[in-house]
Design a protein around this motif. Structure first.
Motif, mmCIF file in Angstrom:
data_model
loop_
_atom_site.group_PDB
_atom_site.id
_atom_site.type_symbol
_atom_site.label_atom_id
_atom_site.label_comp_id
_atom_site.label_asym_id
_atom_site.label_seq_id
_atom_site.Cartn_x
_atom_site.Cartn_y
_atom_site.Cartn_z
ATOM 1 N N VAL A 46 0.839 -1.202 0.000
ATOM 2 C CA VAL A 46 0.000 0.000 0.000
ATOM 3 C C VAL A 46 0.874 1.253 0.000
ATOM 4 C CG1 VAL A 46 -1.755 1.280 1.266
ATOM 5 C CG2 VAL A 46 -1.900 -1.215 1.128
ATOM 6 N N SER A 47 1.881 1.279 0.873
ATOM 7 C CA SER A 47 2.778 2.437 0.917
ATOM 8 C C SER A 47 3.524 2.608 -0.391
ATOM 9 C CB SER A 47 3.771 2.279 2.073
ATOM 10 O OG SER A 47 3.108 2.138 3.301
ATOM 11 N N CYS A 86 1.311 4.308 -2.990
ATOM 12 C CA CYS A 86 1.168 5.746 -2.693
ATOM 13 C C CYS A 86 2.418 6.518 -3.102
ATOM 14 C CB CYS A 86 0.868 5.941 -1.213
ATOM 15 S SG CYS A 86 -0.713 5.285 -0.666
ATOM 16 N N ARG A 87 3.599 5.978 -2.827
ATOM 17 C CA ARG A 87 4.844 6.681 -3.154
ATOM 18 C C ARG A 87 5.054 6.759 -4.661
ATOM 19 N NH1 ARG A 87 9.458 4.854 1.298
ATOM 20 N NH2 ARG A 87 8.229 5.397 3.157
ATOM 21 N N ALA A 89 2.668 6.796 -6.946
ATOM 22 C CA ALA A 89 1.701 7.767 -7.456
ATOM 23 C C ALA A 89 2.163 9.193 -7.182
ATOM 24 C CB ALA A 89 0.333 7.512 -6.839
ATOM 25 N N GLU A 90 2.694 9.443 -5.981
ATOM 26 C CA GLU A 90 3.203 10.785 -5.666
ATOM 27 C C GLU A 90 4.367 11.153 -6.570
ATOM 28 O OE1 GLU A 90 4.239 10.694 -1.587
ATOM 29 O OE2 GLU A 90 2.157 10.565 -0.848
ATOM 30 N N ALA A 138 -4.805 3.649 -9.099
ATOM 31 C CA ALA A 138 -4.389 4.929 -8.523
ATOM 32 C C ALA A 138 -4.156 5.996 -9.590
ATOM 33 C CB ALA A 138 -3.123 4.735 -7.687
#
Length: 861
Positions: free
Chosen positions: A350-351, A354-355, A357-358, A385
């Motif tokens: 999950v992390s 997110c990273r 995508a950022e 995402a």
């Protein structure tokens, strides 16, 4: 020997059984089935039951720890969903998944280590932490094996069943022809990696037998036709399939060495020389044939042998093509800027999403991204995402490395690598070295920017798939700092730089000679990696503790293996399993009393005082110094000092300290490393999956010396003159593929034993009409049970195994890798004597007539 075998079966609800029946059989116990009003009792089979347990996920009822409750809940959940009578249904409801895997034998792994291995295997598949799992280990006649039962439903704290998990072990896709399996757990690769990683963690120089170049099929030895069992036809069919597979593998070994090595690599960058030796030992009986084929492969111009720094003998090999491919990819990683290759690593999936995508949104890259993965499921999270950016996604095989058909699918999905197009690989840790290397080179050629994501929780990169770790560990962000609880995860993922830096920050290692040996604390243990000095160091520590009055002077006890000096209060460790008292191998216990007159000691173990008679059991020694393997089983509250003196055990020593970070300290020998940078470099090279350019290219000295030395005769030069080769009157005897390597080597390497084996086949083979009476006569002459097994094998008189109702559920007995019995050295020597005497003229076997003088010849007295 450790092999890669795993079989997953779907178990269904029937009118005769649900989950209760197979679970009772696996656990060797009795379980009452309330739905069928039947007690399934298999407790009479508990002779081979070793250990087992139930893994209950968080949120499930604790009552599931009781097997009868677990089985009844699984059956009740399925019976409650039945609306159509079972006898009227075309597809019966699934009640669970059954897994059977081969485990290393007890001479390779102790029982508690095999239990740890089994639990790692069964919990490795995705989403396995959501369901309850029962596992058990059986010490059968053939190799040790394990069973696991996966529930297919989740349960709440009250025991209420939820929906079934979809796409649990496999992923389906609807096609015109019906449901098609597109993804699934690669059980052979998974079991190989988990076993090999555990061997490295324990500091054992063992390898898992490689998958054969031409894998055989494991057929059932029983064929059912019209309700009748046809054993003879099935036995002959299996025997022919074995011989065909054996011939195909022998041909593959004898052909191109480079092609053979690349086949065995199966996507990896290097192969252990011991794996090659194990492969040749499986398919060649004569030791000289094994050595000759290994040397021929190692000496081939297209094969590169690699050695650890400072090692005299190479331990790894690869081909020149793979060496060049991975080296170019590594150089590209070393010389690339962040605009070309960006690596992102995170603690969980999950992390990581997110990273990534950022990072993508921060780049403001024009156009939609291209997402590539080992499988489509690796791309789905990041594709969702970035859904607003209309990404294209597919597998690496569809874009770069696949067949023409897969590349055609990739063109239809617009997976082309175009200049200026951003490519995201969200799970590069799941991609093998060869595929990832080709992707890196192709992206560099097309001027494509890459974002590589690495999931630390996947724990890949130690024994294979190391190129992804190579990129993540070198190019990952250095701003994030990790704590004590992160170090073990980083090491298991192969991220050595991040782990060592965290250990330095936490004060878990120091550079310099270890001097504080705990002279005032007998409960402090020292891990020594050099077996040649482990006993001498233990005596030194013992003297220091006696001098410091932490121990009484040692008592010299007479044991089965000589004398042994032990003191009251000193800790001992068992090196083998003991039956009386019941102690497993690798157990620690303090001595509470010593009786020198009777050579006995009393220890405190599991809260009980146990007496050990050293004249009957002497497989113990002082635990002042222990190996890495033994230290892994040390109680958690004991202090541990780990000496790091062997570069090959660097990763294992770091992991040992990381697992016991509250009570352990690592001391790095200055001769090995004097700074953090040197330790990081050595630790990277110590990983079995390290890339070829991280090791030294070095030819094998044993293979070199065979060039100019004459071949060594395998026979004893003092043996009598060899018998002349007889004319082939009957077909050659079948290869005893069902026997272990020592037996096959004994028959093949001794000319008299080989001749006796041939004569035995001529006497009792199926072509001989009198084989029955002949076999009955000579069975009484055998001095070894091994000879009896050979006679029954050649005469096809081996006793039929009593087939039970769950034979399909157990380990297949026809696996050629399995030994039906582990013969002792005495039995092998007696069988060799039997075979040799069979070739003697006039012996009681009656295979050769007695020698008679020629007519008219004079006998000299």
């Amino acid at each position: 020997m450790a092999i890669t075998f795993a079989r997953l079966m779907s178990m269904r609800l029937t009118l005769l059984s649900g989950a209760a029946r197979p679970l009772a059989y696996t656990a060797r116990t009795a379980i009452y089935d309330p739905h069928l009003d039947t007690l399934f009792d298999y407790s009479h089979l508990d002779g081979d039951y070793a250990c087992g347990d139930i893994i209950v996920p968080e949120g499930h009822p604790l009552a599931f720890k009781k097997l009868s409750v677990f089985a009844a809940s699984l059956d009740a959940a399925e019976w409650s969903k039945v609306r159509t009578a079972l006898e009227e249904r075309e597809r019966l409801p699934q009640v669970g998944l059954s897994l059977v895997v081969a485990l290393p034998p007890d001479d390779e792994l102790w029982l508690h280590e095999a239990a740890e291995l089994m639990q790692r295997i069964v919990t490795a598949p995705p989403r396995s932490n959501e369901v309850a799992i029962h596992w058990a280990i059986h010490e059968a006649i053939i190799n040790r094996h394990g069973h696991a039962w996966y529930a297919l439903r989740t349960f709440d704290a009250e025991g209420n069943a939820g929906h079934k998990l979809r796409d649990f072990m496999v992923h389906h896709r609807s096609t015109a022809a019906g449901a098609d399996i597109v993804e699934g757990v690669d059980w052979p690769s998974l079991t190989w990696e988990v076993q090999q990683t555990l061997f490295e963690e324990l500091g054992l120089d063992l390898v898992v037998d490689p998958i054969a170049p031409v894998p055989g099929k494991h057929s059932s030895p029983v064929v059912y036709v019209n309700g009748t069992i046809h054993n003879e036809r099935s036995r002959e069919r299996v025997a022919r399939a074995r011989e065909r597979a054996h011939a195909a593998n022998v041909e593959a070994i004898r052909k191109s060495p480079a092609r053979l090595v690349e086949t065995l690599l199966r996507g990896r960058s290097t192969l252990r020389t011991l794996e090659l030796e194990r492969l040749c030992a499986r398919f060649f009986d004569h030791p000289a044939d094994r050595a000759a084929n290994v040397e021929r492969i190692l000496m081939d111009d297209d094969v590169v042998t690699l050695a650890d720094n400072g090692a005299e003998k190479p331990r790894y090999l690869t081909t020149r093509r793979i060496h060049a491919l991975t080296t170019q990819a590594a150089e590209l990683i070393d010389n690339s800027s962040e605009d070309q290759i960006t690596t992102i690593t995170a603690a969980d999936r999950v992390s990581l999403v997110c990273r990534i995508a950022e990072r993508y949104h921060a780049s403001n890259h024009p156009g939609g991204p291209l997402i590539l993965g080992h499988a489509l499921s690796d791309c789905q999270d990041i594709a969702v995402a970035l859904a607003t950016d209309a990404p294209a996604f597919g597998t690496i095989d569809m874009a770069v490395t696949g067949s023409d058909d897969l590349l055609g699918i990739g063109r239809e999905r617009d997976l082309a690598l175009r200049p200026g197009r951003l490519v995201i690989v969200p799970r590069c840790d799941r991609i093998d070295d060869q595929r990832l290397a080709r992707l890196l080179l192709e992206a560099n050629k097309r001027k494509v920017q890459l974002i590589l994501g690495h999931d630390q929780s996947s724990a890949h990169g130690v024994v294979d798939r190391h190129l992804a770790v190579y990129a993540s560990d070198r190019m990952g962000a250095t701003s994030e700092r990790y704590g004590r609880n992160d170090i073990e995860r980083l090491l298991r993922a192969g991220l050595v730089r991040l782990a060592v830096e965290a250990m330095v920050d936490c004060g878990l290692l120091s550079f310099g000679e270890f001097r504080d040996r705990g002279a005032d604390d007998p409960s402090q243990f020292v891990t020594c990696q050099d077996r040649r000095r482990i006993n001498a160091l233990a005596e030194t520590i013992q003297r220091e503790r006696v001098r410091a009055k932490a121990l009484e002077p040692p008592e010299q006890l007479t044991t089965l293996r000589g004398t042994l000096g032990l003191s009251v209060g000193e800790w001992i460790v068992t090196t083998q399993a003991c039956e009386d008292p019941l102690l497993a191998a690798g157990q620690f216990a303090p001595i509470v009393a010593i009786d020198r007159t009777n050579s006995t000691i009393r220890i405190m173990h599991d809260g009980k005082i146990k007496r050990i008679d050293l004249e009957a059991f002497a497989a113990i020694r002082s635990a002042a110094t222990i190996t890495i393997r033994e230290a892994c089983g040390l109680p958690a509250d004991m202090r541990l000092a780990v000496e790091l003196t062997d570069h090959r055990r660097t990763w294992a020593a770091l992991l040992l300290v990381a697992r016991r970070h509250e009570q352990a300290q690592l001391y790095v020998d200055p001769a090995l490393a004097r700074s953090t940078e040197e330790l990081i470099d050595i630790a990277r090279r110590s990983l079995p999956g390290a890339l070829p350019h991280q090791r030294v290219m070095k030819p094998d000295p044993d293979a070199e010396i065979s060039k100019f030395l004459p071949p060594i005769e395998a026979e004893d030069p003092f043996e009598p003159e060899r018998f002349p080769e007889p004319r082939a009157a009957v077909p050659p005897p079948p290869r005893p593929i069902h026997l272990e390597e020592r037996v096959r080597g004994t028959i093949a390497s001794n000319v008299h034993a080989s001749e006796g084996y041939r004569l035995l086949y001529h006497h009792v083979g199926p072509h001989n009409l009198n084989r029955g009476p002949n076999a009955a006569r000579i069975l009484g002459l055998c001095t070894s049970d091994l000879t009896v097994a050979l006679i029954r094998f050649l005469a096809k008189l081996e006793p039929q195994r009593n087939r039970g109702e769950f034979d399909y559920y157990d380990m297949p007995p026809e696996l050629p890798e399995h030994d039906p019995a582990r013969w002792t050295l005495i039995e092998i020597q007696n069988a060799k004597y039997d075979l040799q005497t069979m070739a003697i003229a006039g012996s009681n076997w009656g295979f050769r007539p007695p020698l008679r003088p020629a007519p008219g010849a004079k006998l000299e007295l």
